[in-house]
Every structure is written in structure tokens, then in C-alpha cells.
Design an enzyme around this catalytic site. Structure first.
Site, PDB file in Angstrom:
ATOM      1  N   LYS A  22       0.828  -1.226   0.000  1.00 53.01           N
ATOM      2  CA  LYS A  22       0.000   0.000   0.000  1.00 53.01           C
ATOM      3  C   LYS A  22       0.861   1.274   0.000  1.00 53.01           C
ATOM      4  O   LYS A  22       0.673   2.154  -0.834  1.00 53.01           O
ATOM      5  CB  LYS A  22      -0.911   0.018   1.238  1.00 53.01           C
ATOM      6  CG  LYS A  22      -1.564   1.369   1.482  1.00 53.01           C
ATOM      7  CD  LYS A  22      -2.456   1.381   2.697  1.00 53.01           C
ATOM      8  CE  LYS A  22      -1.855   1.952   3.951  1.00 53.01           C
ATOM      9  NZ  LYS A  22      -1.844   3.394   4.135  1.00 53.01           N
ATOM     10  N   ASN A  23       1.802   1.346   0.953  1.00 50.48           N
ATOM     11  CA  ASN A  23       2.504   2.618   1.117  1.00 50.48           C
ATOM     12  C   ASN A  23       3.527   2.882   0.013  1.00 50.48           C
ATOM     13  O   ASN A  23       4.007   4.005  -0.125  1.00 50.48           O
ATOM     14  CB  ASN A  23       3.111   2.717   2.520  1.00 50.48           C
ATOM     15  CG  ASN A  23       2.014   2.928   3.567  1.00 50.48           C
ATOM     16  OD1 ASN A  23       0.879   3.296   3.227  1.00 50.48           O
ATOM     17  ND2 ASN A  23       2.315   2.675   4.836  1.00 50.48           N
ATOM     18  N   CYS A 117      -5.339   8.062   8.741  1.00 51.54           N
ATOM     19  CA  CYS A 117      -5.612   7.612  10.114  1.00 51.54           C
ATOM     20  C   CYS A 117      -5.300   8.722  11.123  1.00 51.54           C
ATOM     21  O   CYS A 117      -4.348   9.482  10.941  1.00 51.54           O
ATOM     22  CB  CYS A 117      -4.739   6.401  10.451  1.00 51.54           C
ATOM     23  SG  CYS A 117      -5.189   4.930   9.542  1.00 51.54           S
ATOM     24  N   ARG A 122      -0.217  15.186  12.824  1.00 55.67           N
ATOM     25  CA  ARG A 122       0.514  14.689  11.647  1.00 55.67           C
ATOM     26  C   ARG A 122       0.989  15.900  10.831  1.00 55.67           C
ATOM     27  O   ARG A 122       0.490  16.165   9.743  1.00 55.67           O
ATOM     28  CB  ARG A 122      -0.366  13.735  10.815  1.00 55.67           C
ATOM     29  CG  ARG A 122      -0.713  12.461  11.570  1.00 55.67           C
ATOM     30  CD  ARG A 122      -1.390  11.417  10.702  1.00 55.67           C
ATOM     31  NE  ARG A 122      -0.466  10.748   9.809  1.00 55.67           N
ATOM     32  CZ  ARG A 122      -0.789   9.681   9.064  1.00 55.67           C
ATOM     33  NH1 ARG A 122      -2.000   9.176   9.125  1.00 55.67           N
ATOM     34  NH2 ARG A 122       0.104   9.132   8.263  1.00 55.67           N
ATOM     35  N   ASP A 307       3.490   0.498  12.184  1.00 58.39           N
ATOM     36  CA  ASP A 307       2.259  -0.001  11.548  1.00 58.39           C
ATOM     37  C   ASP A 307       1.961  -1.455  11.923  1.00 58.39           C
ATOM     38  O   ASP A 307       0.965  -2.019  11.462  1.00 58.39           O
ATOM     39  CB  ASP A 307       2.358   0.156  10.020  1.00 58.39           C
ATOM     40  CG  ASP A 307       2.345   1.615   9.605  1.00 58.39           C
ATOM     41  OD1 ASP A 307       2.020   2.468  10.449  1.00 58.39           O
ATOM     42  OD2 ASP A 307       2.672   1.909   8.441  1.00 58.39           O
ATOM     43  N   ARG A 399      -9.201   0.127   3.519  1.00 61.39           N
ATOM     44  CA  ARG A 399      -8.283   1.114   2.935  1.00 61.39           C
ATOM     45  C   ARG A 399      -6.941   0.463   2.631  1.00 61.39           C
ATOM     46  O   ARG A 399      -6.212   0.926   1.749  1.00 61.39           O
ATOM     47  CB  ARG A 399      -8.035   2.264   3.920  1.00 61.39           C
ATOM     48  CG  ARG A 399      -9.175   3.268   4.023  1.00 61.39           C
ATOM     49  CD  ARG A 399      -8.775   4.437   4.911  1.00 61.39           C
ATOM     50  NE  ARG A 399      -7.368   4.735   4.694  1.00 61.39           N
ATOM     51  CZ  ARG A 399      -6.489   4.989   5.646  1.00 61.39           C
ATOM     52  NH1 ARG A 399      -6.851   5.017   6.906  1.00 61.39           N
ATOM     53  NH2 ARG A 399      -5.227   5.238   5.352  1.00 61.39           N
TER      54      ARG A 399
HETATM   55  C1  EPZ Z   1       3.806   6.960   6.690  1.00 55.14           C
HETATM   56  O1  EPZ Z   1       3.112   8.079   7.241  1.00 55.14           O
HETATM   57  C2  EPZ Z   1       2.774   5.876   6.527  1.00 55.14           C
HETATM   58  N1  EPZ Z   1       1.723   6.354   5.635  1.00 55.14           N
HETATM   59  C3  EPZ Z   1       2.194   5.470   7.882  1.00 55.14           C
HETATM   60  O2  EPZ Z   1       1.385   4.333   7.667  1.00 55.14           O
HETATM   61  C4  EPZ Z   1       3.328   5.086   8.837  1.00 55.14           C
HETATM   62  O3  EPZ Z   1       2.809   4.885  10.130  1.00 55.14           O
HETATM   63  C5  EPZ Z   1       4.407   6.160   8.881  1.00 55.14           C
HETATM   64  O4  EPZ Z   1       4.845   6.500   7.546  1.00 55.14           O
HETATM   65  C6  EPZ Z   1       5.624   5.751   9.682  1.00 55.14           C
HETATM   66  O5  EPZ Z   1       6.181   4.574   9.145  1.00 55.14           O
HETATM   67  C7  EPZ Z   1       1.917   6.342   4.316  1.00 55.14           C
HETATM   68  O6  EPZ Z   1       2.937   5.913   3.811  1.00 55.14           O
HETATM   69  C8  EPZ Z   1       0.788   6.830   3.478  1.00 55.14           C
HETATM   70  P1  EPZ Z   1       6.097  10.041   8.849  1.00 55.14           P
HETATM   71  P2  EPZ Z   1       3.807   9.499   7.250  1.00 55.14           P
HETATM   72  O7  EPZ Z   1       6.216  11.304   8.097  1.00 55.14           O
HETATM   73  O8  EPZ Z   1       4.711   9.605   6.070  1.00 55.14           O
HETATM   74  C9  EPZ Z   1       6.531  13.323  12.381  1.00 55.14           C
HETATM   75  C10 EPZ Z   1      -0.468   2.949   7.817  1.00 55.14           C
HETATM   76  O9  EPZ Z   1      -1.046   2.394   8.784  1.00 55.14           O
HETATM   77  N2  EPZ Z   1       6.543  14.319  11.280  1.00 55.14           N
HETATM   78  O10 EPZ Z   1       7.167   9.022   8.690  1.00 55.14           O
HETATM   79  O11 EPZ Z   1       2.747  10.515   7.383  1.00 55.14           O
HETATM   80  C11 EPZ Z   1       5.170  12.632  12.525  1.00 55.14           C
HETATM   81  O12 EPZ Z   1       4.297  13.398  13.317  1.00 55.14           O
HETATM   82  C12 EPZ Z   1      -0.014   4.383   7.930  1.00 55.14           C
HETATM   83  O13 EPZ Z   1      -0.259   2.395   6.732  1.00 55.14           O
HETATM   84  C13 EPZ Z   1       6.692  15.655  11.572  1.00 55.14           C
HETATM   85  O14 EPZ Z   1       6.812  16.062  12.736  1.00 55.14           O
HETATM   86  O15 EPZ Z   1       4.670   9.385   8.561  1.00 55.14           O
HETATM   87  C14 EPZ Z   1       5.568  11.308  13.140  1.00 55.14           C
HETATM   88  O16 EPZ Z   1       5.713  11.463  14.514  1.00 55.14           O
HETATM   89  C15 EPZ Z   1      -0.436   5.041   9.194  1.00 55.14           C
HETATM   90  N3  EPZ Z   1       6.744  16.551  10.529  1.00 55.14           N
HETATM   91  C16 EPZ Z   1       6.944  11.019  12.520  1.00 55.14           C
HETATM   92  O17 EPZ Z   1       7.426  12.281  12.042  1.00 55.14           O
HETATM   93  C17 EPZ Z   1       6.629  16.165   9.229  1.00 55.14           C
HETATM   94  O18 EPZ Z   1       6.687  17.021   8.334  1.00 55.14           O
HETATM   95  C18 EPZ Z   1       6.937  10.033  11.346  1.00 55.14           C
HETATM   96  O19 EPZ Z   1       5.954  10.407  10.384  1.00 55.14           O
HETATM   97  C19 EPZ Z   1       6.460  14.782   8.955  1.00 55.14           C
HETATM   98  C20 EPZ Z   1       6.421  13.883   9.991  1.00 55.14           C
END
Ligand code: EPZ
Length: 430
Positions: A22-23, A117, A122, A307, A399
Site C-alpha cells: 500500500k505505502n 488515520c 501529523r 504499523d 483502505r
Molecule cells: C507513513 O506516514 C505511513 N503512511 C504510515 O502508515 C506510517 O505509520 C508512517 O509513515 C511511519 O512509518 C503512508 O505511507 C501513506 P512520517 P507518514 O512522516 O509519512 C513526524 C499505515 O497504517 N513528522 O514518517 O505521514 C510525525 O508526526 C499508515 O499504513 C513531523 O513532525 O509518517 C511522526 O511522529 C499510518 N513533521 C513522525 O514524524 C513532518 O513534516 C513520522 O511520520 C512529517 C512527519
């Protein structure tokens, strides 16, 4: 209203084939916006997030042709509309990849803030920081991310991510492939889907080096051309079925996986007394004895994936002894705990830490899937529980999991989708 009806207590036996990731798919499909020509994308999972992102591309004017169940041809040579529809974008997190892709291709993007989610805050500040380092003006206002490059084309930039972010790493990569000069992302995420996106873009003519390490260098090229690419298998879908076998017991061959991507999950299951045998493109998972307690902390790849946190919690609910689960990525990923308690689980949460005291058995109950992975965890708990579990909110699960009911029923689970009249649903919710 539809729900999953699960009669628990049946060990799982047989084989399950894993779908495309998916991702990776939700980033690779928007990446087709950068390509002049037809991209044939294979091993696409049939899940609602993918349907949505394809629909968004279609609204933008992409020519999309379904070749077979898992393959589509996408031609973005004649994009006519750059306004991303709010109603579609707000439903999916990955709509933020449209910013990087549109900005890279046209020097201009206006995309509604994404959905997805609810895992606490986020933010997208690291995505913005990356675009700004490449010369874009970015403004987040009135629910829109508005990004524009004064000269029309991004210039290579250097960005150090304040935290490891999957989304920011991929989005900056998307923006950078057609930029003038070299972009460097430091403290980049290393998840398998980062490498998959880089491989896709490179196979279309991009020049990306270092994906899978924490420094990624992208030398901009003038143009990407069409080609064929197959998406990697879904690490989290595979891990979810591994956890299901661990919780319910049985012996299942999980096929079409990259075992290396599963090492972080395998290691914990083995600590818990589950047998995992690695084959070339499959893992065989067996559990007949007791489940041993362990501690798990989620971290960016190659750490234990966030995840998989709710799914491993479902298994730990049945372990001998007390386990400590620490969430290392998201602020709030324990909203499912009350649902587990309804099934007899003993869990205490304090901030990012959950202490799980194993119980000999869970009991079936009506439960709610509050997000995608929490929903998968409810199903796992239901498979292992005594009696009937009904899971509602299953649109969250659909999803991200292709044919979850069919795949589990194929290994002997007693699970089916049922439809209840909305009136019944309302009185239960009351
Ligand atoms: C991706 O989300 C995945 N989603 C998520 O999967 C997954 O949990 C996550 O990566 C971590 O592996 C998709 O790929 C569509 P991040 P993403 O940016 O990219 C902070 C699932 O169940 N952060 O790696 O949105 C954030 O708050 C979903 O399939 C900032 O502070 O996650 C978090 O604490 C849920 N500022 C951490 O970084 C930013 O600009 C990691 O988030 C970006 C992120």
C-alpha cells in the site's frame, strides 16, 4: 452498515498470498505525474486508498487503463487540470505526494490538506522545509497546501530532516527528480517503500542514489520516460498475517514476500515462541505452544514498524507474563486499547507506553476499528478469542488490506462480512 463477524478459536492452516505494498503504491501512482509517456504499474493492491489515488489522477486528466486485476497503465502526458479535488484528497494521507509530484512537473501545486488515520498530530513541516530548500514558496492556508516556484522549475537543495519521516523523504524525492541540479536529503527514512519509489523513478530515467540509507542524493534530469514497474510485496500485510498465526495458532505459508523486509517482525515473533522459517519468497509461520512475553519498541525501519504495533499488541495480550510496548513514532496510537479491554485484555497505557499483562484467553465482543492497523488488530484478537467478535468501522481496514476476509477464510478462519440494517447499528451505537 457492514461488519466482520468472526467465530474465534480456530487455528489457521494453509497459505496466503501477499498483495503489493500500500505505502509504495500510494506514492508510485502519483509519481506517474512526473513521467512523459505510459507507466505500466504491476502488483497494485486492490484497496480503497489505491482506488482513491487513481481517481484523483483521473480527475487531473491522467489517462488510466486497467490491464488486469493488479496492473494499470497510467499516462500523464496530457494533464489538463491541476486542481486536486478536496472531497477525494481529504480522505487519504498520501494525497500529500501530489504536492511533490505537481511541483516537480509544473512548478505549481495546490492540494487540500491530507486525511488518513488519526494518530495524533501529523504535521507536514518537513515536507515544506524540503520544497523551500529547492526554491519553492509554500503557504498552508484555508485547508490548502499552496506551493509555487517563482522561476517555474525547482533547483536542487539540501535538507536535513529533523526527524525520520517517510512522507517527507518520498515527497522531496518526487519534487527533486526533475529539478535543476543535485538535491541531498539527510536523515532520510529507509523503509522498503522508499527504495521502491526510488527504483520506480530510476527505472523511468531518474538519477537517485542512496535510497535505503540515511543520505539520498537526487541529480535532477530533464525528463522521465514511460516503462514497466512491479510494486514490492506489502511488509505490513505480511506481518499482520504472521501476527494472526501467532495469536490464533496454526501453520501458514505466507507467500510473495521479501523475507528481509520482515526480519524486524520475525525477530520479535521468534522471541515470543513462534516458529518462522524463511524461504526464498515466502515465510512459514507456526505456533502451537504458549506465547512468551517480550518488550517491543516501534522505530523507523529497520526497527519494529509502528504499523505493526496494534497487531503485535493483540498477540501480547495472550502471552505468558507482562510485556511493555513503547510507541516510538506517533503521539497517539493506543486508541484501540479500550476495544481490547472489552475482549478481556489487561492493558495500562501511560503516554507512549503500554503495559500488557497477558491473559489465558480473550473473549469475543462487538468492537470498533478506529483506524486501519487497529482494525487489523481487532480481527487478530477476534480470531484468537473464544466466541463471536463483530468488528465495525471496517472501511478503515479496507483502505489497506486486499480481500482480508477471503485470505483469512482461505486458511480456515471462520470470518465473514455481514450487513446489518442501519437502525440496528444506531441502537447499538446509542
Ligand atoms: C507513513 O506516514 C505511513 N503512511 C504510515 O502508515 C506510517 O505509520 C508512517 O509513515 C511511519 O512509518 C503512508 O505511507 C501513506 P512520517 P507518514 O512522516 O509519512 C513526524 C499505515 O497504517 N513528522 O514518517 O505521514 C510525525 O508526526 C499508515 O499504513 C513531523 O513532525 O509518517 C511522526 O511522529 C499510518 N513533521 C513522525 O514524524 C513532518 O513534516 C513520522 O511520520 C512529517 C512527519
Amino acid at each position: 452498515m457492514t461488519k466482520y463477524h468472526i467465530q474465534g478459536g480456530k487455528p489457521l492452516h494453509g497459505s496466503i498470498t501477499i498483495s503489493g505494498a500500500k505505502n509504495a503504491a500510494v506514492a508510485i501512482i502519483p509519481a506517474a505525474l512526473l513521467v512523459d509517456g505510459v507507466c505500466r504499474i504491476e502488483n497494485i493492491p486492490q484497496i480503497s486508498d489505491v482506488t482513491l489515488i487513481l481517481q484523483i489522477l483521473q480527475e487531473l486528466g491522467a489517462d488510466i487503463r486497467t490491464v488486469n486485476r493488479t496492473t494499470v497503465d497510467i499516462d500523464c502526458s496530457h494533464i489538463r487540470n491541476r486542481q486536486v479535488p478536496y472531497e477525494l484528497a481529504r480522505k487519504i494521507r498520501a494525497s500529500y505526494y501530489l504536492v511533490g509530484a505537481l511541483l516537480g512537473r509544473f512548478g505549481w501545486a495546490e492540494v487540500p490538506l491530507p486525511g488518513g488515520c488519526d494518530l495524533g498530530g501529523r504535521p507536514i513541516d518537513q515536507h515544506v522545509k524540503g520544497f523551500v530548500s529547492m526554491g519553492a514558496d509554500v503557504d498552508v492556508r484555508s485547508g490548502l497546501i499552496c506551493a509555487k516556484v517563482p522561476g517555474g522549475r525547482l533547483a536542487g537543495g539540501q535538507v536535513y530532516l529533523d526527524m525520520v519521516s517517510v512522507g517527507a523523504t518520498m515527497n522531496i524525492m518526487l519534487a527533486a527528480v526533475l529539478a535543476d541540479g543535485m538535491t541531498i536529503i539527510e536523515n532520510a527514512a529507509k523503509e522498503p517503500h522508499i527504495v521502491d519509489l526510488a527504483n520506480f523513478l530510476n527505472s523511468m530515467g531518474a538519477n537517485i542514489m542512496g535510497a535505503g540509507t540515511d543520505v539520498i542524493k537526487i541529480r535532477g534530469v530533464k525528463q522521465l520516460r514511460g516503462g514497466t514497474y512491479s510494486i514490492i510485496p506489502d511488509q505490513i500485510e505480511a506481518g499482520t498475517y504472521m501476527a494472526a498465526v501467532a495469536a490464533a495458532g496454526g501453520d501458514v505459508l505466507i507467500q510473495n514476500v521479501i523475507p528481509k523486509h520482515l526480519d524486524c517482525i520475525t525477530a520479535k515473533l521468534v522471541e515470543m515462541g513462534v516458529e518462522v522459517e524463511e524461504l526464498d519468497d515466502a515465510v512459514r509461520v507456526r505456533r502451537s505452544g504458549p506465547i512468551s512475553r517480550t518488550n517491543v519498541k516501534t522505530m523507523p525501519y529497520p526497527g519494529f514498524p509502528t504499523d505493526m504495533q496494534p497487531q503485535i499488541a493483540a498477540v501480547l495480550c495472550l502471552a505468558n507474563g507482562t510485556s511493555v510496548l513503547t510507541e516510538g513514532v506517533w503521539d497517539s496510537r493506543y486508541r484501540y486499547v479500550d476495544e481490547f479491554r472489552r475482549m478481556g485484555a489487561h492493558i495500562q497505557v501511560d503516554g507512549k507506553v503500554a503495559v500488557i499483562e497477558g491473559v489465558p484467553a480473550l473473549t469475543g465482543a462487538p468492537v470498533h476499528a478506529c483506524d486501519l492497523r487497529a482494525g487489523a488488530a481487532m480481527v487478530i484478537a477476534g480470531l484468537a478469542a473464544q466466541g463471536v467478535t463483530e468488528v465495525d468501522g471496517i472501511y478503515h481496514i479496507e483502505r489497506g488490506y486486499e480481500n482480508l476476509v477471503g485470505k483469512l477464510a482461505g486458511v480456515g478462519a471462520d470470518i465473514r462480512t455481514i450487513t446489518v440494517p442501519d437502525e440496528d447499528a444506531k441502537s447499538q451505537a446509542g
